[in-house]
Design a protein around this motif. Structure first.
Motif, PDB file in Angstrom:
ATOM      1  N   ALA A  78       0.865  -1.190   0.000  1.00 63.69           N
ATOM      2  CA  ALA A  78       0.000   0.000   0.000  1.00 63.69           C
ATOM      3  C   ALA A  78       0.895   1.232   0.000  1.00 63.69           C
ATOM      4  N   ALA A  79       0.465   2.237  -0.704  1.00 62.82           N
ATOM      5  CA  ALA A  79       1.238   3.488  -0.755  1.00 62.82           C
ATOM      6  C   ALA A  79       0.272   4.658  -0.559  1.00 62.82           C
ATOM      7  N   THR A  80       0.703   5.635   0.227  1.00 66.13           N
ATOM      8  CA  THR A  80      -0.090   6.861   0.384  1.00 66.13           C
ATOM      9  C   THR A  80       0.794   8.037  -0.003  1.00 66.13           C
ATOM     10  N   VAL A  81       0.189   8.967  -0.646  1.00 67.93           N
ATOM     11  CA  VAL A  81       0.908  10.176  -1.064  1.00 67.93           C
ATOM     12  C   VAL A  81       0.070  11.372  -0.626  1.00 67.93           C
ATOM     13  N   SER A  82       0.724  12.361  -0.025  1.00 63.67           N
ATOM     14  CA  SER A  82       0.008  13.598   0.325  1.00 63.67           C
ATOM     15  C   SER A  82       0.823  14.778  -0.198  1.00 63.67           C
ATOM     16  N   ALA A  83       0.120  15.739  -0.717  1.00 66.84           N
ATOM     17  CA  ALA A  83       0.791  16.933  -1.240  1.00 66.84           C
ATOM     18  C   ALA A  83      -0.049  18.152  -0.855  1.00 66.84           C
ATOM     19  N   SER A  84       0.640  19.222  -0.597  1.00 69.36           N
ATOM     20  CA  SER A  84      -0.094  20.462  -0.307  1.00 69.36           C
ATOM     21  C   SER A  84       0.666  21.654  -0.913  1.00 69.36           C
ATOM     22  N   TYR A  85      -0.082  22.650  -1.261  1.00 67.96           N
ATOM     23  CA  TYR A  85       0.485  23.858  -1.867  1.00 67.96           C
ATOM     24  C   TYR A  85      -0.292  25.043  -1.308  1.00 67.96           C
ATOM     25  N   ALA A  86       0.425  26.006  -0.808  1.00 71.06           N
ATOM     26  CA  ALA A  86      -0.236  27.203  -0.270  1.00 71.06           C
ATOM     27  C   ALA A  86       0.518  28.441  -0.749  1.00 71.06           C
ATOM     28  N   ARG A  87      -0.224  29.403  -1.206  1.00 66.08           N
ATOM     29  CA  ARG A  87       0.362  30.676  -1.615  1.00 66.08           C
ATOM     30  C   ARG A  87      -0.342  31.758  -0.814  1.00 66.08           C
ATOM     31  N   LYS A  88       0.435  32.550  -0.085  1.00 71.58           N
ATOM     32  CA  LYS A  88      -0.143  33.546   0.816  1.00 71.58           C
ATOM     33  C   LYS A  88       0.315  34.937   0.408  1.00 71.58           C
ATOM     34  N   PHE A  89      -0.641  35.861   0.444  1.00 72.28           N
ATOM     35  CA  PHE A  89      -0.354  37.261   0.165  1.00 72.28           C
ATOM     36  C   PHE A  89      -0.717  38.076   1.399  1.00 72.28           C
ATOM     37  N   SER A  90       0.085  39.054   1.676  1.00 70.29           N
ATOM     38  CA  SER A  90      -0.206  39.945   2.805  1.00 70.29           C
ATOM     39  C   SER A  90       0.051  41.375   2.348  1.00 70.29           C
TER      40      SER A  90
END
Length: 152
Positions: A108-120
């Motif tokens: 079994a394989a799990t993959v997690s990815a996240s991307y966040a772009r923040k402006f201030s």
């Protein structure tokens, strides 16, 4: 439209000539009111009498003089400050697990990815108007006329 853009646009399009004109007119009106007040004080001093040793003197005859004032300088100041920041966060993670039993192999394989772009954006602006007022001696012609009227 962002706050920084609105603030910057307001400063750039500020009607500076109109602001200076209104400041000048306000000072002229203020100066006229100050002069009118000083003349009224002179009139009141001429009408206010004091008795000394049985003789009556008005305040002008006793050497009192009204105060006159003048604006010597005026300043208009505007300040603008803004900060814009941007950050990007990316993360990738995963796990692999396996199991062997009874001739079978399971994986079994799990993959997690996240991307966040923040402006201030942070913007601030301020303005101020300052005027300097000084006391002046009464105009000599005005005082000479008052003295002449006192004698007559």
């Amino acid at each position: 439209m962002s706050a920084a853009t609105r603030t910057t646009q307001a400063l750039v399009t500020a009607p500076l000539p109109q602001i200076i004109e209104k400041l000048g007119l306000a000072i002229a009106e203020g100066q006229f009111a100050l002069d009118r007040n000083s003349v009224e004080m002179a009139r009141m001093m001429a009408e206010t009498e004091v008795e000394i040793d049985g003789q009556r003197y008005n305040l002008l005859a006793l050497g009192f003089t009204p105060s006159f004032y003048a604006y010597t300088e005026a300043t208009v100041e505007a300040k603008l400050s803004f900060t814009l920041s941007e950050s990007t966060e990316t993360s990738v993670g995963g796990s692999v697990s396996g199991r062997v039993g009874a001739g079978l192999y399971m994986a079994a394989a799990t993959v997690s990815a996240s991307y966040a772009r923040k402006f201030s954006v942070e913007a601030s602006g301020s303005s101020s108007i300052a005027a300097r007022l000084v006391s002046l001696p009464p105009p000599e012609q005005f005082m000479a006329l008052l003295r002449e009227r006192q004698r007559g």
